[in-house]
Design an enzyme around this catalytic site. Structure first.
Site, mmCIF file in Angstrom:
data_model
loop_
_atom_site.group_PDB
_atom_site.id
_atom_site.type_symbol
_atom_site.label_atom_id
_atom_site.label_comp_id
_atom_site.label_asym_id
_atom_site.label_seq_id
_atom_site.Cartn_x
_atom_site.Cartn_y
_atom_site.Cartn_z
ATOM 1 N N HIS A 1 0.847 -1.191 0.000
ATOM 2 C CA HIS A 1 0.000 0.000 0.000
ATOM 3 C C HIS A 1 0.880 1.238 0.000
ATOM 4 C CE1 HIS A 1 1.106 -0.590 4.182
ATOM 5 N NE2 HIS A 1 0.791 0.673 4.435
ATOM 6 N N ALA A 2 0.267 2.378 -0.212
ATOM 7 C CA ALA A 2 0.927 3.674 -0.094
ATOM 8 C C ALA A 2 -0.099 4.658 0.462
ATOM 9 C CB ALA A 2 1.462 4.133 -1.443
#
Length: 315
Positions: free
Chosen positions: A68-69
């Site tokens: 994820h970011a």
């Protein structure tokens, strides 16, 4: 809030995908997010850059990476992707490598996916459910396992924790300073009522220097524990959910709150907390924040988090 099965359509599930290295594994998950309209190629690059900058902290359990970011314009809508690799790959995590499962999250904000994260953490922490997912032969079967699990748990099942919960005045919490040196926060507990003999109280975990004036007072206190990851929207939510399961098992959910946050915010919020729980990689990034920083290797393990909480409160 969206459920796990709502955020993970069949088209976002691929089983037996080859990947030459961890970047290829994350890229494969990112391509599924793009194919289902959740993110762009830029978001895939951001997920890879997150690991390059913060280390393999996204490998939150043995064999499992949660890619994820941060929320960004590269996220088109909140959604997830699920990639079971044909062969395991190394991310560089000292205890949870190699990885065979990569789940990717694209989040528009920090709130819409929290129920799905809680469900996924419970699911992967349940040996029977995890085995059923591993045995699924195709995307439809895997989705069926997810939906069946969600119906069975109704979003509220908690995992079994070995060992008794603190239950007596003799077990009153006291934050241990063993790992933090002479200047680490220590704790004392005020006299407890029979209903909350083992729970935290005012005058509990505090720094000897810099928190004067917080003397003991009658009645239960509400302590805060931070769970921290690089972005505050992914792995920290896994750890938050597992910690909340342990607190519920102990009967401490009314005395200790848990906040998932990112590394930058954690440094400012640490003064409000009695402890920080995080990965080894993020602990190195945080450094000294004035409260104990406890390392958890498996974010889905209630047994490990139970042990960390016992050590933190010296029970």
């Amino acid at each position: 809030m969206a459920s796990l099965s709502e955020l993970l359509p069949t088209g976002a599930i691929r089983l037996g995908l080859p990947a030459s290295d961890w970047r290829g594994a994350v890229r494969a998950a990112g391509e599924l997010l793009a194919a289902t309209g959740c993110g762009t190629d830029d978001y895939t690059a951001e997920m890879i850059r997150n690991v390059e900058e913060n280390g393999p902290y996204i490998v939150v359990a043995p064999g499992f990476a949660f890619a994820h970011a941060r929320p960004s314009p590269a996220v088109l809508r909140t959604g997830m992707a699920w990639v079971r690799l044909a062969e395991p790959v190394a991310f560089g995590h000292e205890s949870n490598d190699p990885v065979t499962l990569v789940v990717a999250l694209a989040a528009r904000d920090s709130g819409a996916h929290t129920a799905a994260m809680a469900a996924l953490a419970r699911l992967l922490g349940d040996p029977e459910a995890e085995a059923a997912l591993r045995a699924a032969s195709g995307p439809e079967e895997l989705r069926s396992v997810l939906e069946r699990y969600e119906r069975a748990t109704d979003g509220g099942a908690s995992s079994r924790i070995d060992g008794p919960a603190p239950a007596s005045a003799a077990d009153s919490p006291s934050v241990s300073a063993a790992e933090s040196g002479a200047d680490a926060p220590v704790a004392s507990a005020a006299d407890a009522s029979a209903a909350s003999a083992a729970a935290p109280h005012e005058g509990g975990p505090r720094q000897d220097a810099g928190r004067e004036g917080q003397g003991a007072a009658d009645g239960p206190a509400v302590h805060k524990i931070l769970t921290v990851c690089g972005n505050g929207v992914g792995t920290s939510l896994f750890l938050k959910n597992t910690l909340e399961q342990v607190l519920a098992r102990w009967g401490w959910e009314g005395h200790v709150t848990v906040e998932a946050t990112d590394t930058i915010s954690a440094k400012g919020k640490a003064a409000e907390a009695v402890a920080v729980l995080t990965s080894r990689e993020i602990a190195r990034t945080l450094g000294d924040v004035g409260v104990p920083v406890r390392v958890v290797a498996d974010f889905t393990s209630v047994k490990e988090v139970d042990a960390v909480l016992r050590d933190t409160y010296d029970v």
